[in-house]
Design a protein around this motif. Structure first.
Motif, mmCIF file in Angstrom:
data_model
loop_
_atom_site.group_PDB
_atom_site.id
_atom_site.type_symbol
_atom_site.label_atom_id
_atom_site.label_comp_id
_atom_site.label_asym_id
_atom_site.label_seq_id
_atom_site.Cartn_x
_atom_site.Cartn_y
_atom_site.Cartn_z
ATOM 1 N N CYS A 1 0.962 -1.198 -0.040
ATOM 2 C CA CYS A 1 -0.011 0.066 -0.107
ATOM 3 C C CYS A 1 0.847 1.076 0.110
ATOM 4 O O CYS A 1 1.860 1.400 0.917
ATOM 5 N N ASP A 2 0.653 2.210 -1.164
ATOM 6 C CA ASP A 2 1.147 3.546 -0.824
ATOM 7 C C ASP A 2 0.389 4.516 -0.534
ATOM 8 O O ASP A 2 -0.908 4.434 -0.691
ATOM 9 N N LEU A 3 1.097 5.422 0.156
ATOM 10 C CA LEU A 3 0.206 6.755 0.251
ATOM 11 C C LEU A 3 0.321 7.510 -1.098
ATOM 12 O O LEU A 3 1.286 7.770 -1.672
ATOM 13 N N GLY B 1 0.587 11.016 -7.857
ATOM 14 C CA GLY B 1 1.305 9.785 -7.716
ATOM 15 C C GLY B 1 1.600 9.605 -6.214
ATOM 16 O O GLY B 1 1.269 10.400 -5.406
ATOM 17 N N PRO B 2 2.410 8.489 -6.075
ATOM 18 C CA PRO B 2 2.665 8.033 -4.572
ATOM 19 C C PRO B 2 3.590 9.100 -3.968
ATOM 20 O O PRO B 2 4.425 9.774 -4.516
ATOM 21 N N SER B 3 3.607 9.198 -2.653
ATOM 22 C CA SER B 3 4.337 9.878 -1.656
ATOM 23 C C SER B 3 4.973 9.199 -0.658
ATOM 24 O O SER B 3 5.229 9.314 0.356
ATOM 25 N N SER B 4 5.306 7.840 -1.113
ATOM 26 C CA SER B 4 5.972 6.776 -0.303
ATOM 27 C C SER B 4 7.028 6.028 -0.901
ATOM 28 O O SER B 4 7.136 6.044 -2.186
ATOM 29 N N GLY C 1 8.586 14.814 3.311
ATOM 30 C CA GLY C 1 9.115 16.054 2.448
ATOM 31 C C GLY C 1 8.219 15.945 1.387
ATOM 32 O O GLY C 1 7.555 17.208 1.179
ATOM 33 N N LEU C 2 8.117 14.849 0.634
ATOM 34 C CA LEU C 2 7.208 14.974 -0.496
ATOM 35 C C LEU C 2 5.615 14.803 0.026
ATOM 36 O O LEU C 2 4.891 15.786 -0.953
ATOM 37 N N VAL C 3 5.315 14.265 1.000
ATOM 38 C CA VAL C 3 3.970 14.353 1.334
ATOM 39 C C VAL C 3 3.509 15.900 1.477
ATOM 40 O O VAL C 3 2.695 16.347 1.249
ATOM 41 N N SER D 1 0.958 21.276 0.275
ATOM 42 C CA SER D 1 1.015 22.423 0.098
ATOM 43 C C SER D 1 0.456 23.044 -1.130
ATOM 44 O O SER D 1 0.404 24.407 -1.359
ATOM 45 N N ILE D 2 0.508 22.306 -2.290
ATOM 46 C CA ILE D 2 0.083 22.774 -3.600
ATOM 47 C C ILE D 2 -1.416 22.124 -3.831
ATOM 48 O O ILE D 2 -2.066 22.311 -4.959
ATOM 49 N N GLY D 3 -2.049 21.670 -2.725
ATOM 50 C CA GLY D 3 -3.569 21.157 -2.964
ATOM 51 C C GLY D 3 -3.644 19.608 -2.930
ATOM 52 O O GLY D 3 -4.843 19.300 -3.140
#
Length: 306
Positions: A123-125, A271-274, A283-285, A290-292
């Motif tokens: 499972c990816d975020l 796309g994934p943030s994991s 950081g990516l999450v 921050s951009i919606g």
């Protein structure tokens, strides 16, 4: 097959398998009909007894005709696909499911898969931007965190252009930005330049290779696929070394969002943030938030056949 919801998933298109040189003998496709009516299609590739839906792709099927199928229709589709896979000698089914936000049918499909003893292998975020409020007249700046809005307005005021790279030097520059960015973050190489060129040639209306220049300097790039008629998927993005005072990624994100709205998409999948093991990339999450970006999941389901 235009009768499928959203025109059918890009990654289940035979031309996508052609792009990835999948032998005809390895391709597998199950069409489920009920009372003479097509309910849905499960597409995949069989390798060494494993059927993978979403081969060489972020995710796969099944593709459905209706956004609101009944539970018995989906149970019958999954059971029929398992029976057809067993008949073809498949030992394991692995299904890379698309994010549940893609349609109202996705959560119901997830329930049916779990009911039929599929296990969640991974499972990816995943994060996405809901574009429907923008179609209704909302200000795109409402998606952006308040502390970023002044910087974004300043970036928009500076000379900039987001152009489509169709080949030649622009594509070489785009690929170089993405490859260098991945290497700088310790990630394996991404899609090769020639693959990007062939993908755009195969799907000129669905594959966009975008290069951002600020004051004439190439500073960032993105690869965006129109995976369904009204859904854009951000496949890759990154920035280059630059002498700008702020990162160009906020500007790039804003231009991707507004561009997807202009082209009629209701959803931009970021796309994934994991990481590969499912660990969140904090950081990516936070950047996507921050951009919606709105959180969701992307799961891989597996089940032994028989």
């Amino acid at each position: 097959m235009r009768q499928l919801l959203g025109g059918g998933l890009l990654f289940c298109d035979p031309r996508f398998h052609d792009l990835n040189a999948v032998p005809a003998a390895d391709r597998w496709r199950y069409e489920h009909h009920r009372e003479g009516r097509l309910v849905g299609v499960l597409d995949g590739v069989v390798d060494d007894g494993v059927l993978l839906s979403g081969h060489s792709a972020p995710f796969g099927g099944p593709d459905l005709v209706r956004a609101d199928p009944t539970v018995d229709e989906l149970v019958d589709l999954v059971d029929g696909a398992l029976a057809a896979a067993a008949e073809a000698g498949v030992r394991t089914v692995r299904l890379r499911a698309r994010p549940p936000v893609y349609s109202a049918a996705e959560p119901l499909l997830e329930y049916v898969l779990l009911h039929r003893r599929f296990a969640v292998e991974h499972c990816d975020l995943n994060q996405h931007v809901d574009l429907q409020p923008l179609h209704a007249g909302a200000d795109p700046f409402s998606l952006v965190r308040k502390n970023k809005r002044a910087l974004l307005r300043a970036a928009l005021a500076a000379p900039h252009e987001l152009v489509e790279a169709t080949g030649g030097e622009d594509l070489t520059t785009l690929h170089g930005i993405l490859a260098t960015n991945r290497a700088a973050h310790g990630r394996p190489a991404g899609l090769p330049r020639d693959y990007l060129e062939r993908a755009r040639a195969a799907f000129p209306d669905r594959v966009r290779l975008l290069l951002l220049r600020v004051e004439g300097q190439p500073v960032a790039a993105a690869v965006v696929y129109r995976v369904l008629d009204d859904v854009d998927l951000l496949v890759a993005w990154g920035d280059a070394a630059h002498d700008l005072r702020t990162s160009p990624m906020d500007l790039l994100a804003h231009l991707l969002v507004t561009g997807s709205v202009q082209r009629g998409a209701r959803l931009l999948d970021l796309g994934p943030s994991s990481e590969k093991d499912g660990t969140p990339n904090v950081g990516l999450v936070n950047f996507k938030r921050s951009i919606g970006g709105v959180p969701g999941t992307r799961k891989v389901f597996t089940r032994a056949v028989g």
